[in-house]
Structures are given as C-alpha cells and as structure tokens.
Motif scaffolding. Sequence first.
Motif, PDB file in Angstrom:
ATOM      1  N   ALA A 195       0.833  -1.207   0.000  1.00  0.00           N
ATOM      2  CA  ALA A 195       0.000   0.000   0.000  1.00  0.00           C
ATOM      3  C   ALA A 195       0.866   1.255   0.000  1.00  0.00           C
ATOM      4  O   ALA A 195       0.546   2.250  -0.673  1.00  0.00           O
ATOM      5  N   ALA A 196       1.951   1.219   0.758  1.00  0.00           N
ATOM      6  CA  ALA A 196       2.852   2.372   0.813  1.00  0.00           C
ATOM      7  C   ALA A 196       3.504   2.610  -0.541  1.00  0.00           C
ATOM      8  O   ALA A 196       3.646   3.763  -0.988  1.00  0.00           O
ATOM      9  N   ALA A 197       3.911   1.534  -1.207  1.00  0.00           N
ATOM     10  CA  ALA A 197       4.532   1.663  -2.531  1.00  0.00           C
ATOM     11  C   ALA A 197       3.526   2.199  -3.545  1.00  0.00           C
ATOM     12  O   ALA A 197       3.872   3.016  -4.412  1.00  0.00           O
ATOM     13  N   GLN A 198       2.274   1.698  -3.451  1.00  0.00           N
ATOM     14  CA  GLN A 198       1.234   2.180  -4.361  1.00  0.00           C
ATOM     15  C   GLN A 198       0.955   3.667  -4.141  1.00  0.00           C
ATOM     16  O   GLN A 198       0.795   4.435  -5.089  1.00  0.00           O
ATOM     17  N   LYS A 199       0.898   4.085  -2.870  1.00  0.00           N
ATOM     18  CA  LYS A 199       0.642   5.502  -2.546  1.00  0.00           C
ATOM     19  C   LYS A 199       1.766   6.391  -3.068  1.00  0.00           C
ATOM     20  O   LYS A 199       1.520   7.462  -3.630  1.00  0.00           O
ATOM     21  N   ALA A 200       3.016   5.938  -2.885  1.00  0.00           N
ATOM     22  CA  ALA A 200       4.164   6.726  -3.359  1.00  0.00           C
ATOM     23  C   ALA A 200       4.125   6.877  -4.875  1.00  0.00           C
ATOM     24  O   ALA A 200       4.414   7.952  -5.423  1.00  0.00           O
ATOM     25  N   ARG A 201       3.750   5.779  -5.562  1.00  0.00           N
ATOM     26  CA  ARG A 201       3.668   5.840  -7.023  1.00  0.00           C
ATOM     27  C   ARG A 201       2.552   6.786  -7.461  1.00  0.00           C
ATOM     28  O   ARG A 201       2.739   7.591  -8.394  1.00  0.00           O
ATOM     29  N   ASP A 202       1.371   6.727  -6.816  1.00  0.00           N
ATOM     30  CA  ASP A 202       0.241   7.590  -7.182  1.00  0.00           C
ATOM     31  C   ASP A 202       0.566   9.065  -6.948  1.00  0.00           C
ATOM     32  O   ASP A 202       0.207   9.930  -7.755  1.00  0.00           O
ATOM     33  N   GLU A 203       1.222   9.348  -5.830  1.00  0.00           N
ATOM     34  CA  GLU A 203       1.604  10.731  -5.525  1.00  0.00           C
ATOM     35  C   GLU A 203       2.622  11.258  -6.533  1.00  0.00           C
ATOM     36  O   GLU A 203       2.553  12.419  -6.967  1.00  0.00           O
ATOM     37  N   ALA A 204       3.579  10.424  -6.924  1.00  0.00           N
ATOM     38  CA  ALA A 204       4.585  10.819  -7.907  1.00  0.00           C
ATOM     39  C   ALA A 204       3.938  11.083  -9.260  1.00  0.00           C
ATOM     40  O   ALA A 204       4.295  12.032  -9.971  1.00  0.00           O
ATOM     41  N   LEU A 205       2.955  10.230  -9.626  1.00  0.00           N
ATOM     42  CA  LEU A 205       2.251  10.428 -10.892  1.00  0.00           C
ATOM     43  C   LEU A 205       1.444  11.725 -10.876  1.00  0.00           C
ATOM     44  O   LEU A 205       1.472  12.495 -11.853  1.00  0.00           O
ATOM     45  N   ALA A 206       0.738  11.982  -9.773  1.00  0.00           N
ATOM     46  CA  ALA A 206      -0.068  13.193  -9.662  1.00  0.00           C
ATOM     47  C   ALA A 206       0.816  14.438  -9.734  1.00  0.00           C
ATOM     48  O   ALA A 206       0.459  15.431 -10.382  1.00  0.00           O
ATOM     49  N   ASP A 207       1.979  14.367  -9.079  1.00  0.00           N
ATOM     50  CA  ASP A 207       2.901  15.508  -9.091  1.00  0.00           C
ATOM     51  C   ASP A 207       3.436  15.747 -10.498  1.00  0.00           C
ATOM     52  O   ASP A 207       3.508  16.886 -10.976  1.00  0.00           O
ATOM     53  N   LYS A 208       3.767  14.658 -11.189  1.00  0.00           N
ATOM     54  CA  LYS A 208       4.285  14.771 -12.555  1.00  0.00           C
ATOM     55  C   LYS A 208       3.229  15.352 -13.487  1.00  0.00           C
ATOM     56  O   LYS A 208       3.514  16.238 -14.316  1.00  0.00           O
ATOM     57  N   VAL A 209       1.971  14.895 -13.370  1.00  0.00           N
ATOM     58  CA  VAL A 209       0.889  15.392 -14.218  1.00  0.00           C
ATOM     59  C   VAL A 209       0.634  16.874 -13.955  1.00  0.00           C
ATOM     60  O   VAL A 209       0.433  17.662 -14.903  1.00  0.00           O
ATOM     61  N   LYS A 210       0.669  17.288 -12.699  1.00  0.00           N
ATOM     62  CA  LYS A 210       0.433  18.690 -12.337  1.00  0.00           C
ATOM     63  C   LYS A 210       1.496  19.602 -12.957  1.00  0.00           C
ATOM     64  O   LYS A 210       1.185  20.639 -13.561  1.00  0.00           O
ATOM     65  N   ILE A 211       2.761  19.207 -12.802  1.00  0.00           N
ATOM     66  CA  ILE A 211       3.858  20.021 -13.338  1.00  0.00           C
ATOM     67  C   ILE A 211       3.826  20.024 -14.860  1.00  0.00           C
ATOM     68  O   ILE A 211       4.009  21.059 -15.511  1.00  0.00           O
ATOM     69  N   GLU A 212       3.555  18.862 -15.464  1.00  0.00           N
ATOM     70  CA  GLU A 212       3.533  18.751 -16.917  1.00  0.00           C
ATOM     71  C   GLU A 212       2.411  19.597 -17.518  1.00  0.00           C
ATOM     72  O   GLU A 212       2.591  20.230 -18.556  1.00  0.00           O
ATOM     73  N   THR A 213       1.260  19.641 -16.828  1.00  0.00           N
ATOM     74  CA  THR A 213       0.144  20.452 -17.309  1.00  0.00           C
ATOM     75  C   THR A 213       0.502  21.935 -17.303  1.00  0.00           C
ATOM     76  O   THR A 213       0.250  22.657 -18.279  1.00  0.00           O
ATOM     77  N   ALA A 214       1.123  22.398 -16.205  1.00  0.00           N
ATOM     78  CA  ALA A 214       1.528  23.799 -16.116  1.00  0.00           C
ATOM     79  C   ALA A 214       2.582  24.134 -17.166  1.00  0.00           C
ATOM     80  O   ALA A 214       2.523  25.189 -17.815  1.00  0.00           O
ATOM     81  N   TYR A 215       3.517  23.215 -17.356  1.00  0.00           N
ATOM     82  CA  TYR A 215       4.577  23.418 -18.340  1.00  0.00           C
ATOM     83  C   TYR A 215       4.003  23.499 -19.756  1.00  0.00           C
ATOM     84  O   TYR A 215       4.324  24.416 -20.525  1.00  0.00           O
ATOM     85  N   ASN A 216       3.125  22.559 -20.107  1.00  0.00           N
ATOM     86  CA  ASN A 216       2.538  22.541 -21.449  1.00  0.00           C
ATOM     87  C   ASN A 216       1.647  23.759 -21.687  1.00  0.00           C
ATOM     88  O   ASN A 216       1.633  24.314 -22.790  1.00  0.00           O
ATOM     89  N   ASN A 217       0.907  24.182 -20.659  1.00  0.00           N
ATOM     90  CA  ASN A 217       0.047  25.359 -20.804  1.00  0.00           C
ATOM     91  C   ASN A 217       0.874  26.609 -21.075  1.00  0.00           C
ATOM     92  O   ASN A 217       0.519  27.443 -21.924  1.00  0.00           O
ATOM     93  N   ASP A 218       1.984  26.755 -20.356  1.00  0.00           N
ATOM     94  CA  ASP A 218       2.857  27.913 -20.566  1.00  0.00           C
ATOM     95  C   ASP A 218       3.491  27.883 -21.950  1.00  0.00           C
ATOM     96  O   ASP A 218       3.613  28.920 -22.613  1.00  0.00           O
ATOM     97  N   ARG A 219       3.889  26.699 -22.385  1.00  0.00           N
ATOM     98  CA  ARG A 219       4.492  26.579 -23.709  1.00  0.00           C
ATOM     99  C   ARG A 219       3.473  26.928 -24.799  1.00  0.00           C
ATOM    100  O   ARG A 219       3.811  27.574 -25.799  1.00  0.00           O
TER     101      ARG A 219
END
Length: 391
Positions: free
Chosen positions: A281-305
Amino acid sequence: MSKKTTVKHIALTIACAAVLAACGGGGGGSTSTELVDNAVAARNVMNMIEALDEAAEITLEDKASVEAAAQSYNRLSDSQKSLVSKEQKDKLEAALNALAAASAAGTSTDSGSTVDTSEISDNNSLAPLHLPTPLHTSFISSSAAQQNNPHMQLRTIDGKPALRSDQAGLIRTLASNKNSAVAIDAVTLNNTTTVDSSTEVGFTTPFSAISKAFSGGTSNEDISAQTGDDPNTVFSNVKTSFDARIVENYKKLEAAKTTLEAAEKALAQAQTSGATEEALAAAQKARDEALADKVKIETAYNNDRLLRSGLAEETANAVSALAYFKKDKNGLVFDKQFDGVYIIQFTDGTRIVLHDPAAAGWTYQTFAHYVDPKNGITHGYQSIGDETAVS
C-alpha cells in the motif's frame, strides 16, 4: 501661456499628430485609414479651437489664431466636422463674434490680414546638439519623463468611431537597460501613513512577450533551456515575461519523471516479492503521488508553452502587418529612420508597437502605436519621452 508659446504648441501638436498617424502602424485597409485620416484632421482643428481664449477675452491680437481656426474648420469634410464637439463649435462661433465686435469698434488696423506671423520670432532651425548617435542597443530610460501627451485614441463609443485625447496614454513609464526588454509598469496603490506602516493593493498585469523587428528580421531569443536542448540550438522570435517559469517547470518535470520512474520500479518490486499489505500500500501511494505531481507540473509546463507559442505567433503577425520597414524589389527600405520597432504583445490582446529611437538617432523621445481591445481602442498613438524644459 503667452500667445507665442500657444502658436508653437499648436504647431507641434499638429505635426506630432500627423507623424503618429502616418507611421504608427501598417495594414488595416482603406476604411481604417480613412477613419484615422478623418480623426487626425478633426483633432488638428480641435487643438486650434481649444487653444483660443474665451470669447470675453478675445481681442484683435487673437485675429490670426481665430481666423486660422475658422478657416481650418471650414476646410473639413462633413464627416470630419461631425467629429468636432458642439462645445468646440460653439466656442469657435463665439470667438468669431467677439472678434467681429472688436473689429467693429474701430480697433482694427489691417482687416485684410489672415495670418499674423509677428509673434513667431524663432523660425530658424535649432542649433545642432552634436550628441553621439545612440547605439542600436540603446533605449530611452527615464523615471521623470512625461509619457501621456500628445496622444490620440480612436475608440468605439456608442457604436461609432470617436477620436479622444482626454484618456491617459497606454504607456506610463519606460525603464530599460541597453538591449533589454522595455518595461511597462503595473499599478500599485498605497495608503502609506508612516515609513513602516502601509497597505498595498497590487494589480497583476497579463503575461507579455517582447520582440525587436527591423528590415533584416527579428530578434532571436535562445530558449534551449526550456526544452533541455544544448544552448543556442532552439530560438524564438520573442522573449516572454514567464520564460524563467517555463525553465523552472521543465527542471521540475524532469525531476518528477525520475521520481515517478523510481516509484514505479519500487511498486513493481513490491508486487513481485511478496511484500506485506502495508508495504504494498505504501509503494502504491508513493507511485500515485509521484504520478499526480508529474501530471500537475507537466500540465503547467505545457500550458505555458502553448501560451508562449500563441504570443510568438501574434507577434509574427504584427511584424508582417508593418509596412514602413518592408523592403522593395531592390532591397530598399521605405525610410531607414523608421527601420526598427519593439513589439510588446500581451495575452489580453493589447499590443504596443514602439518605434526604436536609435534607428532615427533620437535620444530623448519616440512614439508608439497601440491597440487595446478590452477598452475598445481600435488605434492609439502616443508620443513618449523626456519633456523639454520650459526654459
């Protein structure tokens, strides 16, 4: 203000209006050109009327200025006359009546004179300043410059085009180091009562892009750091107010991808190694949080571009619409002293086309053409720079 100064002021204002209208921008079609021509002609007459004394103060000394204003008004077309306000028409009529009364009183000595040049004693050219020609990387920088006048705006009012000069010019201050972007100020309100006690209300300006263009092309901004490429391999025609944020988000995105990759490997290992439910469960949570963080940053980056790409395209369109530094079939420019502009494009549609003063060897002033869709300004023209001292 003396009569002599008034005459000079009128002449300078008319000259400025004509230059700004002629050189502020390119393209736009015959309808826009006709509207601007009508507006400029009307404004010239309005300036002359506004400079007249009130009827009660009119004497024969005002003969030249009153008759010149009347003659100029009579030469306007019906469309141009419609742009002159009723108040100004009434003022001109009252001035003519007052002048006629003064003439009837027997004080006139030259009723045939239509233009009195006796007040103008400095028709000779100014002595040269012998200042060095500004470098092409130089720009006006002044904290005490008079930026608002003369200026004109062609607006849509009550569904019709109207020329106004009583609104503040778009550009308020200029601050620039050589070869850097022109800074257009935001608005800050203060209710400071003491040095250490104040409340500020700040207004966020829209994002903007700046470019320098001339007959040889446009400026090139190295944006390699926004994509992780080698320096000086990716270029853009504009520099934007959020370039640094794009670079920062690119770095964050690369780090987030690395973090996600590690989290996915850890989760896969937990799933195949018979880890406890808690560890899985801890590994799954860490993976989900990392994915959410990556999607958030990628969305902001793509919007600015994407936003940046739009500003670059609008700037390119603005450059292509400018006529006065286009080359003819022989590679000659219309007028070399106008071969250079700064273009500031805002995300809200506002655009400033600012003449590069160094192209004309100017040190203290320049002019700009601008549009401001959110305020209904179809065309705006503004003279900006250091005001010549009265003395």
